[in-house]
Scaffold this motif. Sequence first.
Motif, PDB file in Angstrom:
ATOM      1  N   GLY A  66       3.092   0.496   5.313  1.00  0.00           N
ATOM      2  CA  GLY A  66       3.483  -0.843   4.222  1.00  0.00           C
ATOM      3  C   GLY A  66       2.600  -2.033   4.215  1.00  0.00           C
ATOM      4  O   GLY A  66       3.198  -3.050   4.421  1.00  0.00           O
ATOM      5  N   CYS A  67       1.054  -1.849   4.577  1.00  0.00           N
ATOM      6  CA  CYS A  67       0.622  -2.742   4.653  1.00  0.00           C
ATOM      7  C   CYS A  67       0.445  -3.509   3.367  1.00  0.00           C
ATOM      8  O   CYS A  67       0.609  -3.213   2.194  1.00  0.00           O
ATOM      9  N   CYS A 107       0.867  -1.134  -0.137  1.00  0.00           N
ATOM     10  CA  CYS A 107       0.024  -0.121  -0.166  1.00  0.00           C
ATOM     11  C   CYS A 107       0.740   1.127  -0.031  1.00  0.00           C
ATOM     12  O   CYS A 107       1.902   1.298   0.618  1.00  0.00           O
ATOM     13  N   LEU A 149      -6.977  -4.335   6.223  1.00  0.00           N
ATOM     14  CA  LEU A 149      -6.379  -2.925   5.565  1.00  0.00           C
ATOM     15  C   LEU A 149      -7.552  -2.023   6.002  1.00  0.00           C
ATOM     16  O   LEU A 149      -8.699  -2.231   6.494  1.00  0.00           O
ATOM     17  N   CYS A 150      -6.909  -0.583   6.138  1.00  0.00           N
ATOM     18  CA  CYS A 150      -7.883   0.519   6.116  1.00  0.00           C
ATOM     19  C   CYS A 150      -8.557   0.740   4.927  1.00  0.00           C
ATOM     20  O   CYS A 150      -8.060   0.253   3.850  1.00  0.00           O
ATOM     21  N   ALA A 176      -1.681   6.700  10.325  1.00  0.00           N
ATOM     22  CA  ALA A 176      -1.349   5.432  10.027  1.00  0.00           C
ATOM     23  C   ALA A 176      -2.568   4.489  10.603  1.00  0.00           C
ATOM     24  O   ALA A 176      -2.351   3.908  11.704  1.00  0.00           O
ATOM     25  N   PRO A 177      -3.598   4.304   9.892  1.00  0.00           N
ATOM     26  CA  PRO A 177      -4.728   4.059  10.247  1.00  0.00           C
ATOM     27  C   PRO A 177      -4.726   2.570  11.029  1.00  0.00           C
ATOM     28  O   PRO A 177      -5.418   2.113  11.959  1.00  0.00           O
ATOM     29  N   MET A 178      -4.012   1.693  10.353  1.00  0.00           N
ATOM     30  CA  MET A 178      -3.871   0.221  10.934  1.00  0.00           C
ATOM     31  C   MET A 178      -3.365   0.339  12.276  1.00  0.00           C
ATOM     32  O   MET A 178      -3.335  -0.816  12.864  1.00  0.00           O
ATOM     33  N   CYS A 190       0.300   5.250   3.343  1.00  0.00           N
ATOM     34  CA  CYS A 190       0.915   5.951   4.564  1.00  0.00           C
ATOM     35  C   CYS A 190       2.292   4.970   4.745  1.00  0.00           C
ATOM     36  O   CYS A 190       2.715   4.069   3.920  1.00  0.00           O
TER      37      CYS A 190
HETATM   38  S1  SF4 Z   1      -2.890   1.602   7.126  1.00  0.00           S
HETATM   39 FE1  SF4 Z   1      -4.200   1.910   5.622  1.00  0.00          FE
HETATM   40  S2  SF4 Z   1      -3.042   3.635   4.321  1.00  0.00           S
HETATM   41 FE2  SF4 Z   1      -1.531   2.839   5.799  1.00  0.00          FE
HETATM   42  S3  SF4 Z   1      -0.414   1.143   4.651  1.00  0.00           S
HETATM   43 FE3  SF4 Z   1      -2.145   0.134   5.893  1.00  0.00          FE
HETATM   44  S4  SF4 Z   1      -3.787   0.030   4.551  1.00  0.00           S
HETATM   45 FE4  SF4 Z   1      -2.294   1.546   3.584  1.00  0.00          FE
END
Ligand code: SF4
Length: 646
Positions: free
Chosen positions: A234-235, A228, A262-263, A387-389, A231
């Motif tokens: 690195g998801c 990803c 995932l967010c 950093a949503p996750m 952010c």
């Molecule tokens: S927290 Fe969300 S935006 Fe950030 S890397 Fe993970 S999936 Fe992507």
Amino acid sequence: MPTIYVNNKPYEVPAGQNLLQACLSLGFDIPYFCWHPALNSIGACRMCAVKQFKDENDTKGKIVMSCMTPANDGTRISIDDPEVLKFRKSVIEWLMINHPHDCPVCDEGGECHLQDMTLMAGHIYRRYRFKKRTHRNQDLGPFIKHEMNRCIQCYRCVRFYNDYAGGRDFGVFCWHDSVYFGRHKDGVLQSQFSGNLIEVCPTGVFTDKTFAGHFTRNWDLQTAPSICVHCGLGCNITPGERYGMLRRIRNRFNGQVNGYFLCDRGRFGYEFVNSDRRITKPLCRQTESRFEPASKDIVLEKISRVIKESKGVIGIGSPRASLESNYALRTLVGAERFFSGVSGAESETLSVLTDIFRDGPVPTASLHDVGMADAVFVLGEDVSNTAPMLELALRQSVLRKPAAIAEKMHIEPWNDMPFREAIGQEKGPLFIATCNGTPLDDVATGTYRAASDDLARLGLAVAHEIDAESPGAANLSKELHAIAKMIADDLKGAQRPVVISGTTCGSKSIIQAAANVAYALHKCGKKPQICFVAQCCNTIGLAMLAGKPLPQAVEAIESGSADTVIILENDIAPDIAERIFKAAKNIIAIDSLNNKTTEKAHFVLPAATFAESDGTFVNNEGRAQRFFKVFSRQGTFRTAGDGPGT
Ligand code: SF4
Ligand code: SF4
Ligand code: FES
């Protein structure tokens, strides 16, 4: 390790698992719906039945739910006992009674857990002849389609949305055969993790509305492992493409990073790859307001002439470009003439941060580590936004210390409902010190709101409380001292404390204060971990390349030591951009989307996005992760990560 007997054969399995998890890990097929590796067991669907025997002399046995039965030493089960096969067949038959059997028009068709389990359990003939119960569907906003008739009442959705992700606008309503999963009324789902309903739901109740807009069947999608870009965490993701269009993004399991989720930003933020604003041809400026497309060879020839004739060339890199692309630019212009492309303040905080990574005694925490932490101190970073996750991981961390209550009652952590009932409202410790309120405040054991300097002072005070030799903060109020002591006591009392901070405040002092807290814990014999939030997908990779701060690029141009600038995937902040554009003779911009910087450049080269190239991003913990090309787009320039080429 306990030994269990499956169909009379012994198998060693990890301690503390339930039978379903243990058998699936051993490669056995047992159908299931309500169990999920991240959400654990509630025994709702009755699909995972197996026959358990007291000992080798027991020939009768009894039917048990494998997800609700511990895989204890000596446990004996049969997965394919005729009675158990019949039981599972009848369970799937009743679960399917009201199901519309609309696979050909269902977006889930072909990648549907319900389809797979129905076949596995042997339900191939429909005997029920009466009218099916039907529901009205809801408009849940732009991301999620809702088709409630497909529901099999496994409760995974509500358990993920509310219990796991802390959502409040979703629930289960009604009773009997009319149980309804949705919102109390139509409306956009509020959780920034709502997209996970698509993958958590084992049927087609929740499907991807963005994908539906350009739908194609799963088997027609071309995919590749990717990362990803939205952010710094690195998801891991799996993007899917067909006919040159990126169609959707799904989770790719990585136990140390994003696990199963995932967010929404990461899942649904992919349309820029298909955007009309994509730069697809090399462009040369003809007049103040007009660009002329030209062939790749002509533009490259013109650029190489400009570079040869210039007084000096500098390169401005980017935290959103791959390590390989940044490195290629640095190699082209030379390390002395390579600038990192982030603001002066961010550059300074990043240099403190990389020193801490390199020289500090405390390891960085992965998302998984954060989820397992039994005390967390967040200093200066609203992680839900940046950093949503990390928010999702912190929502799990607050269950770690209270888990001791359940352990005392001999309740296994996988036994979800008794586990949650045992710990009740107990939470934490999680202390959040930020400039403004955060969505995580509802699970925090304490919060503190202040300006960044005061947050740094709190950090220093906490470190000083833990280790008297760590520098403290002068003139501490009684109130702040009491808060610092409380946080210090919680961290000292933990087995796996984690300190979280980040660069968003642009404050070196906050970063250093957070590091001091971790160092103080380390000094007193704890095993702390530290987690810094970085803003972009390759901020840390770029920082490791040690480019000079952006203001120095302006100085180089204004002083006349260089007159040509190559800007890599970076829409420069307006104040800096204005000075660079005024002083530079030649600006060469490489990017994937039109922006203010490309509009003013003399030459524009089209860059491939993450979906069209290979490369490496370094995430916030310093983990280098490769991403791979999903498809090729006509006209774009490959990145350095693709190997030899342009
Ligand atoms: S927290 Fe969300 S935006 Fe950030 S890397 Fe993970 S999936 Fe992507
Ligand atoms: S909507 Fe999906 S996840 Fe929720 S209970 Fe129904 S089938 Fe299970
Ligand atoms: S998976 Fe065991 S009862 Fe549902």
